[in-house]
Design a protein around this motif. Structure first.
Motif, PDB file in Angstrom:
ATOM      1  N   LEU A   1       0.930  -1.190   0.084  1.00 38.00           N
ATOM      2  CA  LEU A   1      -0.179   0.112   0.073  1.00 38.00           C
ATOM      3  C   LEU A   1       0.947   1.336  -0.025  1.00 38.00           C
ATOM      4  O   LEU A   1       0.664   2.091  -0.816  1.00 38.00           O
ATOM      5  N   THR A   2       2.028   1.244   0.745  1.00 36.45           N
ATOM      6  CA  THR A   2       2.953   2.203   1.000  1.00 36.45           C
ATOM      7  C   THR A   2       3.592   2.558  -0.516  1.00 36.45           C
ATOM      8  O   THR A   2       3.704   3.822  -0.819  1.00 36.45           O
TER       9      THR A   2
ATOM     10  N   ALA B   1       0.929   4.060  -2.930  1.00 37.58           N
ATOM     11  CA  ALA B   1       0.690   5.424  -2.608  1.00 37.58           C
ATOM     12  C   ALA B   1       1.818   6.333  -3.377  1.00 37.58           C
ATOM     13  O   ALA B   1       1.713   7.285  -3.895  1.00 37.58           O
TER      14      ALA B   1
ATOM     15  N   ARG C   1       6.727   9.596   2.745  1.00 39.26           N
ATOM     16  CA  ARG C   1       5.598   8.302   2.917  1.00 39.26           C
ATOM     17  C   ARG C   1       4.694   8.592   3.633  1.00 39.26           C
ATOM     18  O   ARG C   1       3.616   8.105   3.103  1.00 39.26           O
TER      19      ARG C   1
ATOM     20  N   SER D   1       2.544  10.740   1.255  1.00 35.04           N
ATOM     21  CA  SER D   1       1.673   9.907   0.117  1.00 35.04           C
ATOM     22  C   SER D   1       0.719   9.225   0.474  1.00 35.04           C
ATOM     23  O   SER D   1      -0.709   9.026  -0.218  1.00 35.04           O
ATOM     24  N   GLN D   2       0.848   8.603   1.807  1.00 38.92           N
ATOM     25  CA  GLN D   2      -0.263   7.595   2.191  1.00 38.92           C
ATOM     26  C   GLN D   2      -1.606   8.614   2.623  1.00 38.92           C
ATOM     27  O   GLN D   2      -2.847   8.098   2.412  1.00 38.92           O
TER      28      GLN D   2
END
Length: 503
Positions: free
Chosen positions: A96-97, A100, A260, A263-264
């Protein structure tokens, strides 16, 4: 005195002087010329770009389709099980990271701004069919999916995949020069390698600065809609300063924290806005638009991929397809280096089909829901298409205006836009820092600060001087040499993979 020396040493540590200094000097020279001779610079670069599109448009079409076929072939080949790193290396980031950060750096800001604008433009003025008809809906989705789907992500993969392979598996620098290793060997550390890296830095710097400048005008339009703020240079310069400040904080905190987290957060907010529009908008209509458009896109993909329309006026294709292809290719070094950096431990097959299919499908759903809602509103006689044509920045706000909780959703849409710009800026700063540091994966933070501030200054100066159009056109002119470079990169990867497989 000691502290000054220490700060200077931190700034120059890992610096590749023959890349950093020429790139910085050329950037300053370009900004000075564009600010002092705005009209002349715009005319020159527009002439160059028009010539490239007119005489090499066929080459752009061929390159984009060739890269898509090559990337898919790699994913399906016997090389697919090879990992980007040692055989026992595992991914640095969770799925998922990773997704993203892929979407945020790749085209997140674009799908927000053009989510409704492009489908509406193609709906009212599609090539080959009458606008405003059911057939026009299908054509609008076909071309929107084409411009934002498999081909753009194949272009990104074509530089990110070989770069990650040569860096994590062969130990070469995380810089575009490494893609020439199968052709030049150790000579990549000389003048040709320096020139390639300088070109990549300038393309990234100008591309991000253009986005900052144009984005400040678009955010200004949104704030005017929200709070009645005036639209003008003063507000836009303050917006650039604010975005640059936030990007600076993010890029200094590093990839694992600032970039990070943003983005998430942004992908989460994007998903929330998506489901809000899907639920409170014309749900059945947009689902039908998605399924019909997706099927038509796949059915017509071979034709659309090589379509040139010889003998017809090329205005539509020049304004849309060829513009996008040159933009994605010019943007490829920035996105490619960043995507390569976050893809350690992925297998080639996993990399290809995730980076190619997941963002494309996510984009298709977004354009179908947001663009389909815009088309539905236009069919009801709201007349938003003309307003969108005059100002693309208002498209999202005009759609949300027709749904419940409009003021709250306007605020969320503005936050979404701002953070996407921040993630583009901090990702660009990190990429330029890595390239100007000889491909070092953990370059000094002082240099990151330099590139983040430089992007904001370039955007602000040219926005004030009226030279943003020259900057945008100049960045697109890098697409032609970069297209050749991408073909060489893919050829080199195939060659090295065959050699490794035999061993």
């Amino acid at each position: 005195m000691a502290s000054d020396k220490s700060a200077f040493q931190r700034f120059t540590s890992h610096m590749e002087a023959w890349v950093f200094l020429p790139a910085g000097s050329l950037a300053i020279l370009f900004v000075g010329v564009s600010a002092l001779f705005t009209d002349t610079a715009a005319s020159v670069f527009q002439f160059i770009q028009s010539g490239i599109v007119e005489y090499f448009g066929w080459f752009y079409i061929l390159v984009a389709t060739t890269l898509l076929m090559a990337v898919v072939a790699l994913g399906c080949s016997r090389f697919g099980k090879i990992r980007l790193g040692g055989d026992d290396t595992r991914p640095e980031f969770g799925n998922l990271t990773w997704f993203a950060m892929l979407l945020s750096a790749g085209m997140g800001i674009g799908i927000v701004f053009f989510g409704a604008a492009e489908p509406l433009e193609h709906f009212t003025n599609p090539p080959g069919v009458e606008g405003g008809t059911p057939e026009a809906i299908r054509e609008s989705m076909r071309y929107t999916f084409f411009h934002w789907g498999l081909h753009p992500w194949a272009i990104y993969c074509a530089i990110a995949l070989p770069l990650a392979y040569f860096h994590f598996r062969k130990g070469l620098p995380l810089a575009p020069r490494s893609l020439l290793y199968p052709l030049l060997g150790e000579r990549i550390h000389g003048g040709i390698g320096h020139a390639v890296d300088v070109l990549a830095i300038l393309g990234t710097l100008f591309g991000v600065a253009t986005s900052l400048g144009l984005g400040s005008m678009q955010i200004n339009a949104g704030l005017a809609k929200l709070f009645g703020l005036p639209q003008g240079i003063g507000i836009q310069l303050l917006l650039i300063a604010g975005i640059t400040f936030m990007a600076t904080i993010s890029v200094i905190t590093g990839l694992h924290r600032g970039i990070r987290f943003l983005s998430q957060f942004n992908i989460g907010l994007l998903v929330f806005v998506f489901f809000f529009i899907l639920i409170f908008g014309p749900t059945v209509f947009v689902l039908e638009v998605f399924l019909d458009g997706f099927g038509y896109y796949l059915q017509k993909l071979p034709l659309t991929s090589l379509q040139m329309r010889p003998g017809e006026s090329g205005d539509w294709q020049s304004s849309w397809t060829l513009f996008y292809w040159s933009w994605w290719i010019a943007w490829a070094p920035f996105v490619g280096v960043f995507v390569a950096r976050i893809s350690k431990g992925r297998s080639i097959r996993e990399f290809v089909f995730t980076a190619l299919l997941v963002p494309s499908l996510g984009g298709f759903l977004w354009f179908a829901v947001v663009g389909g809602t815009g088309i539905h509103i236009e069919l009801q006689g709201a007349g938003i298409a003309e307003q969108v044509r005059e100002n693309h920045a208002l498209s999202m706000y005009l759609i949300l205006e027709q749904l419940p909780l409009a003021p709250l959703m306007w605020v969320l849409a503005t936050v979404l836009t701002v953070i996407f710009f921040v993630t583009s800026s901090d990702s660009g700063s990190l990429v330029n820092d890595m390239i100007s540091s000889g491909g070092h994966r953990h370059p000094p933070r002082v240099q990151r600060l330099f590139w983040a501030i430089t992007e904001g200054v370039v955007a602000a100066v040219l926005l004030y001087a009226g030279g943003l159009q020259a900057l945008q056109t100049a960045s697109l002119t890098t697409g032609l040499p970069m297209a050749v470079f991408l073909l060489v990169a893919v050829w080199g990867l195939f060659r090295d993979l065959r050699s490794e497989y035999r061993e």
